[in-house]
Scaffold this motif. Sequence first.
Motif, short mmCIF file in Angstrom:
data_model
loop_
_atom_site.label_atom_id
_atom_site.label_comp_id
_atom_site.label_asym_id
_atom_site.label_seq_id
_atom_site.Cartn_x
_atom_site.Cartn_y
_atom_site.Cartn_z
N ARG A 104 0.84 -1.18 0.00
CA ARG A 104 0.00 0.00 0.00
C ARG A 104 0.89 1.24 0.00
O ARG A 104 1.96 1.25 0.59
N GLY A 105 0.42 2.29 -0.70
CA GLY A 105 1.14 3.55 -0.70
C GLY A 105 1.77 3.85 -2.04
O GLY A 105 1.56 3.13 -3.03
N GLN A 106 2.53 4.92 -2.09
CA GLN A 106 3.16 5.34 -3.32
C GLN A 106 4.54 5.95 -3.05
O GLN A 106 4.81 6.41 -1.95
N ARG A 107 5.33 5.96 -4.09
CA ARG A 107 6.67 6.53 -4.03
C ARG A 107 6.92 7.25 -5.35
O ARG A 107 6.70 6.68 -6.43
N ALA A 108 7.38 8.50 -5.27
CA ALA A 108 7.68 9.29 -6.46
C ALA A 108 9.02 9.98 -6.26
O ALA A 108 9.33 10.46 -5.16
#
Length: 901
Positions: free
Chosen positions: A619-623
């Motif tokens: 779950r979640g995001q990384r940019a």
Amino acid sequence: MTATTTNFHRARLLPALLVGTMLGGMAQPALAQQAPAQPTPAPSPASMAAPTIGTIKSVNVAGSERLEADTVRSYVKLAPGESYTREALDRALKDLYETELFVDVQVRDDGAGNITLQVRENPVVNRIVLEGNKRLKSDKINPEIKLAPRQIFTRSKVRADVNRIIELYRRQGRFAATVEPKMVQLDQNRVDIIFEIHEGDKSKVRKINIIGNEKFADGRLRGEMATKQTGITKIFSSGTSYDPDRMSYDQQKLRQYYLTQGYADFRVVSAVAELTPDKKDFIITYVVEEGQRYKFGAVDLESDIRDIKASTFKHLLPMKQGDWYNAKLVEDTVDSITEATGVFGFTPDVRPDFNRDKDELTMGVVFKINQSPRVYVERIDINGNTHTKDKVVRREFRLSEGDAFNSFKVKRSRDRIQSLGFFQDKFEVDQKPGSAPDRVILEANVEEKSTGELQVSAGYSSLERFIVDLSIRERNFMGKGQELRAGVSYSTYSKSIELGFTEPYVFDKNIAVGFDIFRRDYNSFNFSGNDRNTTYQQTTTGFQLRAGVPLTEFITLAVRYGLSYDQVSLNKFTFYTNGQCDPIVAGRYLCDAIGNRVTSSLGYSLVFDNLNNRIRPTRGQRAVFSQDFAGLGGKVRYIKTSVQATKYWGIGGGFVFSAGGEGGYIKGLGQPVRLIDRFYLGEPDMRGFGIRGVGPRVVRRLYNSTDGTFADVNDNNQTTDDALGGNAYYRARLELEVPLGNGARELGLRPSIFMDVGAVFGTKRPTLTAPENANYPFIKGSDGKYVPLERLLLDGQGRQIYTVPSTDATNPGAQTLCMTGYSNSSKNPCVGNSVNDPSKSQIQPFREDFFGNSAKPRLSIGVGVNWNSPFGPFRIDIAKALLKEPGDNTKLFTFNVGTQF
């Protein structure tokens, strides 16, 4: 056993006698003083008190071996000088049996007041032996057994141990397991206890019946359950074994599923598991009532907190009036509102109020944000960390002692601690009551796992052929959270050595610093048919300094400085003519790449990261947005910009869906971008394509002197190609990780379905060797066909090779380094006077074409699996390229495996 062997075999021959004597019910003494075989009827109120027999003169003990006589006497309520009755003697008999210290007891009275306690003590356990346990090892059973060597044997303990062993096997799904206890009599009143275990087969779930379901098929409902029916497709699943706890869980799963489909009145009427007559399998039957299906009624959000405006958070309500009711959506909305308000420092009590209309079959929901009592963190306790220092865990907490409790910050603290990778999975921060109602204690119960890695591995890769790696890495150096690593890698086409160190909290401040020192040797290549040919060699030596500073909870600024020295070269004896790089042999693009250059670069990255776990996110995001500037000294000048982002969704049932994209652009500052600084795309980033198989390339097509044509671009046996890379690229990925049963997960299998799309482009068209271009080196003969070029033939040290004339009587046609005469050794003088001819090699006619410099997407789909095998990590992918451009190299099957030794 030695001296007791006879007793052992005697016990084996008479198990019924031994078990009947020691483990079964024992015969009661037949004397008048013994406990009666049948219970004595209770006297009526009118009955007279039991008559007194006499006065006790003495209490003697006979037959005791280990126990002192006074100890035996202390168990009975008989003392000299006291009167006694027959009931008192019976009570003494029962008291001695209740101690479980004696296998036989008699109470004798000589009629003159002399009482004798005749006892035979229970034996001492010499050892415990388990026989027949193959599926459940002894180290799992022994801690559960009450009996132990040097303890007093009792029948109750044996019965309890038998039941406990059977229970252990039932937890393993083996309901047909039986345990037969046996005893071997030894000298000195000692015994060996033997538990003969018949494990039986694992009890499977043969059939799952569901009665009362009309809206959903049996198969659909079974798919929601953790318990599975036996079958060929469930070979690797451990869910086929019967487990009563899992059966209770399945009832909850059924209810949850129906609630997500709008059936708010659903209930499981009964759930029955029946053991088949052969005691091998179970048949489970559920009786359900589905009820009516509801839709959402009016949906609203209200706030009782002055500083929280309901209108600000109404966009978090995903459901609309008229949608089918979904209880899971309601729960997720409560979490979303709690998390969103937590970001602003509030700890509200969000509760949904339901308004059910059974006539209209609607379910209205009003989410109310109430003011919860303010609670403060009294203390943060860290338990279980024997190696990791407290501060390493404590500094990841987003709360400090004395702060107002915030559930969002507690959740974020859990994710940050889990992402360290120092502790076992499924870590949670427990909340315990404090010293007052408005106090809470946060307790982190961690279980450390190994963070040090020392590995010597060898393997085979479809990219690198044979690989040998030696590496040492400590991710929690000295328990301070520091990372130290060193490694050496060697393969057929690449070699490297590097050393790195990272301090995540320098001077106990939230600033990470680190460095890397490296040397890498890489041999680029192309293919001619199935043969892999080395083109240029690149050697890079340098270092990099790194630092990272958090700007917010989720955003980090990372800066870096790197200095490297690149040496790019070609084999002089293959690609050079008269001391110069020969573009006819190597290609102009390769000749332009050779040389030694220093690169001095400064870069930065802005990172947004709210992944729940950086090791295996669900779950979640990384940019990440990055830029690097080269030109602070050195000869290389460019600016490189890249961006990448990935998002993960846990979509239930163990499925994890992820989507990622990235892109980049490099621009030379006053000079063209070097071949080695460009972007490349292919295996393993673009599955379905070969290594560097996507993007701009020069394809060299050989000439067919028979028909006077050049080979087709797709004829791998008659073409070679060199990837040139691109100044721009993009890539995107969609992937679904598919869960398997517990058995497959224990094997470390993680399959996935994926789609990759991307392209590399933006390279300037190079100077090509082609008939339509000026200075084409090949000329046509009298037959109108191109003829080969000739080049002097040199040995590996660049020396001219000569051919002995065919007229020579001794060595006609032999090759030598002698201009005159002949010698087969470079150290011996040339013998003879014959003048030899310079040997020459021929370069067959060819043409070069430029392909792949297009931003059109390349697309591939496929399946893959990761396996943490006993031989090391294993990855296999099968991918089909659906969209490609001329010149692209496709590849259906790739794998990578290594082994530890």
